[in-house]
Design a protein around this motif. Structure first.
Motif, short mmCIF file in Angstrom:
data_model
loop_
_atom_site.label_atom_id
_atom_site.label_comp_id
_atom_site.label_asym_id
_atom_site.label_seq_id
_atom_site.Cartn_x
_atom_site.Cartn_y
_atom_site.Cartn_z
N HIS A 154 0.87 -1.29 0.00
CA HIS A 154 -0.02 0.25 0.15
C HIS A 154 0.95 1.34 -0.02
O HIS A 154 1.72 1.14 0.75
N PRO A 155 0.54 2.31 -0.73
CA PRO A 155 1.45 3.42 -0.89
C PRO A 155 1.80 4.19 0.42
O PRO A 155 2.86 4.71 0.52
N GLU A 156 0.87 3.94 1.32
CA GLU A 156 0.81 4.71 2.69
C GLU A 156 1.75 4.05 3.50
O GLU A 156 2.52 4.40 4.59
N ASP A 157 2.05 2.72 3.15
CA ASP A 157 2.85 1.64 4.16
C ASP A 157 4.22 1.62 3.46
O ASP A 157 5.19 0.74 4.10
N ASP A 216 -7.08 -8.74 -7.29
CA ASP A 216 -8.49 -8.20 -7.59
C ASP A 216 -8.59 -6.92 -7.26
O ASP A 216 -9.62 -6.19 -7.16
N GLY A 217 -7.57 -6.32 -6.85
CA GLY A 217 -7.33 -4.71 -6.33
C GLY A 217 -7.63 -4.55 -4.85
O GLY A 217 -7.48 -3.12 -4.38
N THR A 218 -7.88 -5.24 -4.16
CA THR A 218 -8.36 -5.19 -2.68
C THR A 218 -6.86 -5.28 -1.92
O THR A 218 -5.95 -5.85 -2.34
N TYR A 219 -6.88 -4.73 -0.82
CA TYR A 219 -5.63 -5.04 0.23
C TYR A 219 -5.99 -5.95 1.33
O TYR A 219 -7.00 -6.09 1.95
N MET A 224 -15.26 5.78 -1.96
CA MET A 224 -14.73 6.52 -0.60
C MET A 224 -13.37 5.94 -0.37
O MET A 224 -13.05 4.80 -0.47
N PRO A 225 -12.61 6.75 0.29
CA PRO A 225 -11.32 6.55 0.77
C PRO A 225 -11.34 5.40 1.67
O PRO A 225 -12.39 5.25 2.63
N ASP A 226 -10.17 4.63 2.07
CA ASP A 226 -10.07 3.68 3.21
C ASP A 226 -10.72 4.04 4.68
O ASP A 226 -11.23 3.52 5.25
N GLU A 227 -9.90 5.41 4.91
CA GLU A 227 -10.15 5.70 6.43
C GLU A 227 -11.45 5.94 6.56
O GLU A 227 -12.23 6.09 7.64
N VAL A 228 -12.19 6.29 5.69
CA VAL A 228 -13.91 6.46 5.65
C VAL A 228 -14.44 5.40 5.83
O VAL A 228 -15.44 5.10 6.56
#
Length: 394
Positions: A111-114, A142-145, A339-343
């Motif tokens: 993940h870019p943030e990690d 599939d595009g999920t983390y 929506m972003p992940d944090e939301v």
């Protein structure tokens, strides 16, 4: 015999001087005997080496079997952060075949943030002899983390890092749901304690305003109507707030989810038309379930309202039902911007909202209804839209 030569030879590999000297009649005989002896010794050494090689091969096979049998992700990476070995569990978590996964640079999987955090931990692994523990998110095909918890160590001489990763995605989701339920329970207790205490005086004030408006001059009628409308809005919020009550009684009966959706379809279609959107129903075959019609209808309306607000004009809201294994599924999909992940992680928290003027009770009510019916809510969001799925036990 004048040409007879007697040679005394002691074998080279015998150090004991008391070992008798071997006597030969000729140099040729001595040479042949020593040659045969050397061949036997070489054969013995070769057999020992072959045995050792076979034992090493068996140990490697055993290690490979263990490497593949372990359900956690196992990876070996170079100090330059290149994947050199991965096990089947890691491929299964990521959804890639091994050859394809090895050729993807590690930075594109994280993940870019990690990335910065992971790079710092890997540098720490290189320098420290002890195990290093950290968590990060890996991108699946599939595009999920997936959330992985890593234990890593290194061998400096080989310039390799060995890491074991445990998939904690489900644990994180459970912790998130537990936190949401705890907040819902708190909000529900507040609803029980103060909801009726606020609603009763509001009802009284509304009644007096209606009576006063009958005798008020025409120029004040708009003001009275505005006050009554605001009181009705406050009363609607309190009614919604009372849906959070944990011990709210429900009246479950055997009925079909498709029937409840069909009964609401006309109303939902009108709401979609007012927003210049369309409503699409894809109802599959689904068995009857124990449901509280009023609560499931409330849940569906809340989900559809959120979908309509998330999408722009000319878009379509899709309501679908299906069966997967021992679960019935109700899904509401929109084609908004996602929506972003944090939301997504905070969805269902009472009074959390990203809408201007919103009160943040819609999804909180949905989660509260789901808890009373033993349902599970899953949210999948991307830039192409959001799908909220509700899983019903069959």
């Amino acid at each position: 015999m004048k040409n007879e030569i007697i040679l005394g030879v002691r074998p080279n590999n015998v150090a004991n001087q008391e070992t008798p000297v071997l006597h030969y009649r000729s140099k040729a005989q001595a040479s042949e005997t020593l040659h045969q002896t050397a061949i036997k010794e070489l054969c013995a050494v070769n057999a020992a080496l072959q045995l050792e090689i076979e034992q090493i091969r068996q140990r490697e096979e055993e290690l490979t079997h263990f490497f593949e049998l372990i359900p956690d992700a196992l990876i070996v990476i170079t100090f330059n952060k290149k994947l050199v070995r991965i096990n089947s569990a890691f491929c299964c978590h990521m959804g890639y075949p091994p050859d394809e996964l090895k050729n993807i640079p590690l930075k594109y999987l994280i993940h870019p943030e990690d990335i910065d955090m992971t790079r710092a931990y890997l540098e720490q692994v290189k320098k420290e002899p002890n195990h290093v523990y950290f968590e990060n998110r890996f991108l699946t095909k599939d595009g999920t983390y997936r959330n992985l918890s890593w234990t890593a160590t290194s061998i400096a001489k080989k310039e390799l890092i060995y890491a074991v990763g445990k998939d904690i995605t489900q644990q994180k989701q459970l912790r998130k749901k537990a936190a949401v339920l705890e907040k819902l329970n708190f909000a529900g207790e507040m609803a029980i304690n103060i909801g009726h205490e606020i609603r009763n005086p509001l009802t009284t004030v509304r009644g007096y305003l209606q009576r006063m408006s009958l005798k008020a001059p025409d120029k004040l009628q708009d003001a009275f109507q505005l006050m009554i409308t605001e009181l009705d809005h406050s009363n609607a919020i309190i009614s919604q707030f009372l849906f959070l009550a944990r011990n709210k009684s429900i009246n479950r009966k055997w009925q079909n989810l498709n029937t409840i959706i069909s009964a609401l379809a006309h109303t939902l279609e009108l709401e979609a038309n007012l927003a210049d959107q369309t409503l699409c129903l894809r109802l599959g075959n689904i068995p009857d379930m124990l449901l509280d019609e009023q609560e499931i209808a409330k849940l569906l309306v809340c989900l559809c309202n959120n979908a309509l607000e998330a999408s722009s004009a000319k878009h379509c809201i899709t309501i679908s039902t299906s069966v997967e294994g021992n679960k019935g599924i109700l899904s509401v999909s929109d084609t908004g911007c996602g929506m972003p992940d944090e939301v997504v992680e905070r969805l269902g928290t009472p009074f959390f909202t990203t809408k201007p003027g919103g009160i943040g009770l819609g999804l909180a009510v949905c989660y509260s209804i789901a808890a009373r019916h033993n349902l599970t809510i899953d949210v999948q969001s991307s830039p192409r839209g959001t799908t909220v799925s509700v899983f019903f036990p069959l």
